[in-house]
Design a protein around this motif. Sequence first.
Motif, short mmCIF file in Angstrom:
data_model
loop_
_atom_site.label_atom_id
_atom_site.label_comp_id
_atom_site.label_asym_id
_atom_site.label_seq_id
_atom_site.Cartn_x
_atom_site.Cartn_y
_atom_site.Cartn_z
N TRP A 88 0.75 -1.08 -0.19
CA TRP A 88 -0.11 0.28 0.05
C TRP A 88 0.78 1.18 -0.11
O TRP A 88 0.65 2.18 -0.74
CB TRP A 88 -0.88 0.01 1.14
N GLY A 89 2.05 1.27 0.77
CA GLY A 89 2.83 2.34 0.68
C GLY A 89 3.39 2.62 -0.67
O GLY A 89 3.52 3.75 -0.96
N VAL A 90 4.14 1.51 -1.21
CA VAL A 90 4.75 1.77 -2.48
C VAL A 90 3.55 2.09 -3.77
O VAL A 90 3.76 3.48 -4.41
CB VAL A 90 5.35 0.37 -3.00
N TYR A 91 2.45 1.70 -3.51
CA TYR A 91 1.20 1.88 -4.33
C TYR A 91 0.88 3.60 -4.37
O TYR A 91 1.05 3.96 -5.40
CB TYR A 91 0.22 1.18 -4.19
N ARG A 92 0.92 3.95 -3.27
CA ARG A 92 0.44 5.41 -3.00
C ARG A 92 1.35 6.42 -3.37
O ARG A 92 1.24 7.39 -3.96
CB ARG A 92 -0.03 5.50 -1.45
N ALA A 93 2.73 5.93 -2.87
CA ALA A 93 3.96 6.58 -3.23
C ALA A 93 4.26 6.93 -4.55
O ALA A 93 4.35 8.12 -5.03
CB ALA A 93 5.07 6.18 -2.60
N VAL A 94 4.04 5.94 -5.38
CA VAL A 94 4.18 5.86 -6.73
C VAL A 94 3.17 6.92 -7.42
O VAL A 94 3.35 7.41 -8.28
CB VAL A 94 4.42 4.45 -7.67
N GLU A 95 2.05 6.44 -7.03
CA GLU A 95 0.58 7.13 -7.60
C GLU A 95 1.01 8.52 -7.28
O GLU A 95 0.78 9.45 -8.43
CB GLU A 95 -0.52 6.60 -7.01
N GLU A 96 1.22 8.89 -5.96
CA GLU A 96 1.23 10.53 -5.87
C GLU A 96 2.23 11.07 -6.40
O GLU A 96 2.14 12.23 -7.05
CB GLU A 96 1.44 10.71 -4.50
N HIS A 97 3.40 10.50 -6.81
CA HIS A 97 4.68 10.88 -7.45
C HIS A 97 4.42 11.12 -9.05
O HIS A 97 4.65 12.13 -9.65
CB HIS A 97 5.88 10.06 -7.35
N LEU A 98 3.52 10.39 -9.47
CA LEU A 98 3.24 10.51 -11.09
C LEU A 98 2.01 11.53 -11.19
O LEU A 98 2.24 12.20 -12.19
CB LEU A 98 2.46 8.96 -11.48
N LYS A 99 1.37 11.66 -10.14
CA LYS A 99 0.39 12.84 -10.16
C LYS A 99 1.08 14.07 -10.11
O LYS A 99 0.74 15.01 -10.91
CB LYS A 99 -0.67 12.81 -9.04
N GLN A 100 2.02 14.32 -9.28
CA GLN A 100 2.91 15.41 -9.00
C GLN A 100 3.57 15.86 -10.54
O GLN A 100 3.71 16.97 -10.67
CB GLN A 100 3.95 15.20 -7.94
N VAL A 101 4.16 14.71 -11.42
CA VAL A 101 4.70 15.02 -12.71
C VAL A 101 3.98 15.22 -13.75
O VAL A 101 4.38 15.58 -14.80
CB VAL A 101 5.84 14.06 -12.71
N GLY A 102 2.58 14.95 -13.46
CA GLY A 102 1.57 15.25 -14.46
C GLY A 102 1.35 13.82 -15.18
O GLY A 102 0.64 14.10 -16.48
N ALA A 103 1.91 12.67 -14.73
CA ALA A 103 1.64 11.53 -15.61
C ALA A 103 0.36 10.84 -15.30
O ALA A 103 -0.11 10.02 -16.14
CB ALA A 103 2.80 10.63 -15.32
#
Length: 400
Positions: A88-103
């Motif tokens: 869950w931590g990796v899933y959320r971290a990757v998801e939030e990072h990709l949101k921040q870079v506009g992906a």
Amino acid sequence: MAMAAAVYLNTTAKNWQYEDTSADQADATPSDGSSRALAFHKCQPLYSATPLYSLSSLAKDLGVGYVLLKDESSRFGLPSFKILGASWGVYRAVEEHLKQVGALEATDALRSLSGLGAQAKKWGLKLSTATAGNWGRAVASMAKNLGIPALVYVPSHMPETTRNLIRGEEAEVMPVNGSYDDAVEVAKHAAGTEGHLLVMDISWEGYTQVPEWVVEGYQTMLDESDAQALAVTGGKRVTHAVIPVGCGLIAQAVTQHYKSSVRQRHGSPAATVIAVEPTTAACLRRSLEEGKMTSVATGSSIMSGMNCGTLSTISWPVLKSGVNVSVVVSEAESHAAVQELDGLGVQAGPCGAATLASLKRVCALERGAIGIDETSVIILYCTEGARDYQIQPGPGPMGI
């Protein structure tokens, strides 16, 4: 450490309640984050609830109603509970990072791992972490599922067998000259490299969001054990919960759960929380004695997953307020508990078996003070499966 000091009673925790402001106050449900984590876990192909055993012969020997054991020796194909928080931590971290870079577009819907991984790979994302063992393997497994690289920093005393298990998840193992805490420091600095996303199960000032997601992930284990315990006991509630500490996130999740004001308002009395640490890394014990979060120097231990000298900053306030009993156990006690559980048909590693060692210590020394009697329903969270280890001489009178 003198034997009498191996059990510390935290009397200030007796009437403390955890106020979960994110929980639905009209219903005894987990917070939204924990509910989403449970939904995420349930939609994974290898999901199944881990078993809970009633150790009736042990309960009889100890003079209690029930000794229950939540067996985390196989979770999503890995031998530890860590994958619940890591996934869950990796899933959320990757998801939030990709949101921040506009992906990615913002949405509350759960995304597929394959779709998330494809975007992460496109953006050249790598996961970085530090570990005492099972956490690094769990993060590496998630990176493999996403199809992206993982760098796992490990202390120099980590056995080669453990390093090879992490490599088996297709991660690159990065040895650090020093302890687990030293490996964490190296991982922090390495994460500043472009494309490296740090995913840790310990928090510090300025790094709290991922560890909070990890705590949410552990709620799945607690939701399962609640239902299982009621079924096994015919509706009796858990009175005492025993949990390893390590850097503190799993102990935080358990303490919040059993001291939740929402649960208490809906008929589940608070349970006594018993936290266990090895003699080599008793940072919670030291912190409780000092009244402030305090780091300790660590040594080699068969309880490697608990061999952390510093608590997570988000965990300390909860543990200080909510843990009723702190128990420190030796190498010899943990090893003996591994063998005893094996005789009962439970394949446990030293960290998981440490909960049994601590229960026996408490029953011998402080059962009356913490309300252990013939009606008690005690749950042991056995957090890892059997693994190879070498017996090490340990400090204290119970060391080998």
